[in-house]
Design an enzyme around this catalytic site. Structure first.
Site, PDB file in Angstrom:
ATOM      1  N   ASP A  80       0.748  -1.338   0.065  1.00  0.00           N
ATOM      2  CA  ASP A  80       0.063   0.062   0.000  1.00  0.00           C
ATOM      3  C   ASP A  80       0.914   1.289  -0.114  1.00  0.00           C
ATOM      4  O   ASP A  80       2.171   1.080  -0.324  1.00  0.00           O
ATOM      5  CB  ASP A  80      -0.822  -0.148   1.270  1.00  0.00           C
ATOM      6  CG  ASP A  80      -2.316   0.857   0.884  1.00  0.00           C
ATOM      7  OD1 ASP A  80      -2.391   1.860   0.748  1.00  0.00           O
ATOM      8  OD2 ASP A  80      -3.289  -0.230   0.797  1.00  0.00           O
ATOM      9  N   HIS A 136      -4.511   5.592   3.642  1.00  0.00           N
ATOM     10  CA  HIS A 136      -4.989   4.577   2.948  1.00  0.00           C
ATOM     11  C   HIS A 136      -4.444   3.076   3.362  1.00  0.00           C
ATOM     12  O   HIS A 136      -5.310   2.373   4.142  1.00  0.00           O
ATOM     13  CB  HIS A 136      -4.786   4.556   1.512  1.00  0.00           C
ATOM     14  CG  HIS A 136      -5.461   3.598   0.511  1.00  0.00           C
ATOM     15  ND1 HIS A 136      -4.990   2.400   0.336  1.00  0.00           N
ATOM     16  CD2 HIS A 136      -6.766   3.692  -0.083  1.00  0.00           C
ATOM     17  CE1 HIS A 136      -5.705   1.660  -0.291  1.00  0.00           C
ATOM     18  NE2 HIS A 136      -7.054   2.586  -0.608  1.00  0.00           N
ATOM     19  N   SER A 152     -11.099  -0.844  -2.031  1.00  0.00           N
ATOM     20  CA  SER A 152      -9.751  -0.851  -1.258  1.00  0.00           C
ATOM     21  C   SER A 152     -10.122  -1.459   0.314  1.00  0.00           C
ATOM     22  O   SER A 152      -9.353  -1.814   0.908  1.00  0.00           O
ATOM     23  CB  SER A 152      -9.140   0.301  -0.983  1.00  0.00           C
ATOM     24  OG  SER A 152      -8.639   0.688  -2.350  1.00  0.00           O
TER      25      SER A 152
END
Length: 544
Positions: free
Chosen positions: A77, A300, A469
């Site tokens: 990521d 994220h 995601s």
């Protein structure tokens, strides 16, 4: 990387806005913690009436007297906030590396890789943050060759490349137009909402517009009362605790659109050249990067990590789905499109350092070095590692518009150790499929909760994010539970159990990107929504 959030416009009473939305001893779980109310995806469709994966019920009924073994899960990521109180206990530590001595103790080619590795870093400690899109990079490469030419004037052996240029030129123009409009709309809505919020704070004489405050508000002005109650209802419906968080998300969305226009869609922008200084096309080069697994923007990755394995024993914040993981951070995904070289190297690093499962919440629609990524996936397959990949957030049929990494090899063979995941929302109604989610009767395996998912954020914070995601780490969490409690399961076993145990629904849902309704079961090859309870039951029956 596709960061997608809900694109519905909803009323806040005062303005319309767009919410963007190491080794360890075997352990037995202690007293089960309560599920935070925001984490609806842990709940059970039958008993709780929300489309969760039954994690709470699984721990209470099926796993309470069983022991588990630690499982290493790699998160490829943008980085992870390793200082987060809900993550630090469950982070992977390289047992063969001595922290901070500036030496490659384990001789794996990476110096001081204690928590993982950063393939987006330079030797001097700098990092790539915002990157270009893959079609932007292709445009920069092909424009000098084909701009102003007609197809008939191009040699026959170059026409496929000419056609690719025309395709990326069109997609580039479309993205510029879309983000220009979105930036303008978000800017206007942000200003209106910010002003309206300040007016309401002053009128109610409160410092923040959170749901508790709004619910208790009893102004004598009926119009003001209606505004407060309407805002309270809309915040609760959208999964927000306060309007200030909405404004923060709007600002992030606005800044993201501006960054896309200034950087990701700019063919002349190339931060990698000065920060890393490598040849991105040289896929045999593996020894580059640095040890910084946090990166410039770990929002994220931190959110993804929390969904998988946030500490279930510390009575803080949120609960991960898996209760005995070691999360390995592998930074390879910028704000923009990831490079094939970095993805391939990230997969190999995770496999070589003991990961049993890899989360891949990223994707793109062009893959110039696809063979290198597929070689890495085959390497993971040979080593028995399961890959879980998000389906993408463009409301598209990826049977037609293939998103990479694809679940099918170039030779047409399906990848046996990969699961591709679409995103669902909270309720079993015609909006059960998240409006942004990609789908595909062949190329999407299952769906999992991915809309308004509450998890860890950098700086000891928590919040909602939406996207496939978020759905991918839900499936990774389920896989990690299976591997933890049934250690003999192979990657293909985990995939088979997760797919076979998915609960099939025939709910009529709005097909993403359209106004038409379709049978939910037609949007993936299983027709199902993943369920931990069913998966553990199946594993129990099939595992000695």
């Amino acid at each position: 990387m596709s960061f997608s959030f809900s694109s519905q416009l909803w009323s806040l009473g005062l303005a319309l806005l767009l919410p963007l939305a190491s080794a360890a001893q075997n352990t037995t779980p202690a007293a089960l913690p309560a599920v935070p109310i925001q984490q609806w995806f842990h709940l059970d469709p039958t008993t709780d009436k929300v489309m969760g994966v039954s994690a709470k019920r699984t721990y209470e009924e099926l796993l309470k007297n069983r022991t588990s073994a630690p499982v290493v899960v790699a998160v490829i990521d943008a980085g992870i906030d390793t200082a987060h109180a809900d993550l630090k206990r469950v982070l992977w530590t390289n047992p063969r590396e001595i922290a901070g001595n500036g030496q490659d103790d384990d001789k794996n080619g990476y110096i001081d890789d204690i928590r993982g590795w950063n393939f987006l870093g330079g030797k001097d400690g700098r990092n790539v943050d915002v990157e270009t899109y893959e079609d932007t990079r292709l445009l920069a490469k092909l424009k000098p060759l084909y701009e102003g030419k007609v197809r008939t004037a191009v040699p026959a052996n170059k026409r496929a490349e000419f056609d690719l240029y025309q395709k990326v030129k069109k997609s580039q123009a479309s993205k510029i137009a879309e983000n220009t409009t979105q930036y303008q709309s978000l800017s206007e809505n942000y200003k209106l909402t910010e002003a309206g919020a300040e007016n309401l704070r002053q009128a109610l004489n409160v410092p923040r517009l959170d749901t508790a405050t709004l619910h208790r508000a009893k102004p004598t002005d009926p119009n003001l009362l209606r505004a407060a109650l309407s805002l309270d209802a809309n915040l609760r419906s959208a999964g927000y605790a306060d309007l200030e968080t909405v404004l923060k998300d709007m600002k992030e969305g606005m800044d993201q659109s501006k960054n896309l226009l200034d950087f990701s869609l700019n063919p002349t922008y190339n931060p990698r050249a000065t920060i890393i200084g490598d040849d991105p096309a040289n896929v045999t080069d593996r020894l580059y990067g640095n040890r910084d697994t946090h990166g410039p923007d770990p929002s994220h990755g931190t959110h993804v990590a929390g969904i998988i394995g946030a500490d279930r024993t510390n009575n803080l914040g949120v609960l991960g789905i898996a209760d005995n993981v070691r999360l390995m951070a592998v930074r390879a995904v910028p704000n923009g499109d990831e490079r094939d070289k970095d993805v391939a190297n990230a997969i190999r690093y995770a496999v070589d350092n003991g990961a049993s499962i890899i989360n891949m919440s990223f994707g793109k629609y062009y893959s110039p070095q696809r063979e290198a990524v597929e070689d890495a996936i085959q390497y993971a397959e040979k080593k028995g590692v399961l890959l879980v990949h998000s389906a993408g957030n463009e409301s598209q049929d990826i049977d037609t518009d293939v998103e990479f990494p694809s679940p099918v090899y170039l030779n047409g063979k399906r990848i046996p150790n990969m699961i591709t995941v679409g995103a669902t929302a909270r309720l079993n109604d015609n909006h059960m499929v998240a409006e942004f989610s990609n789908y595909g009767k062949k190329n999407v395996d299952v769906f999992a909760p991915g809309n308004q998912i509450y998890s860890t954020l950098p700086g000891q914070e928590y919040g909602n994010k939406s996207g496939t995601s978020m759905a991918s780490p839900v499936v990774v969490g389920i896989a990690a539970v299976l591997k933890s409690y049934f250690p003999k399961l192979t990657a293909e076993d985990m995939k088979r159990i997760i797919l076979q145990s998915a609960v099939v629904y025939h709910t009529k849902v709005v097909k993403p990107g359209t106004n038409k309704e379709i049978d939910f079961a037609e949007l993936s090859n299983t027709g199902g929504l993943v369920n931990l309870y069913q998966a553990v039951q199946l594993a129990t029956r099939q595992t000695p």
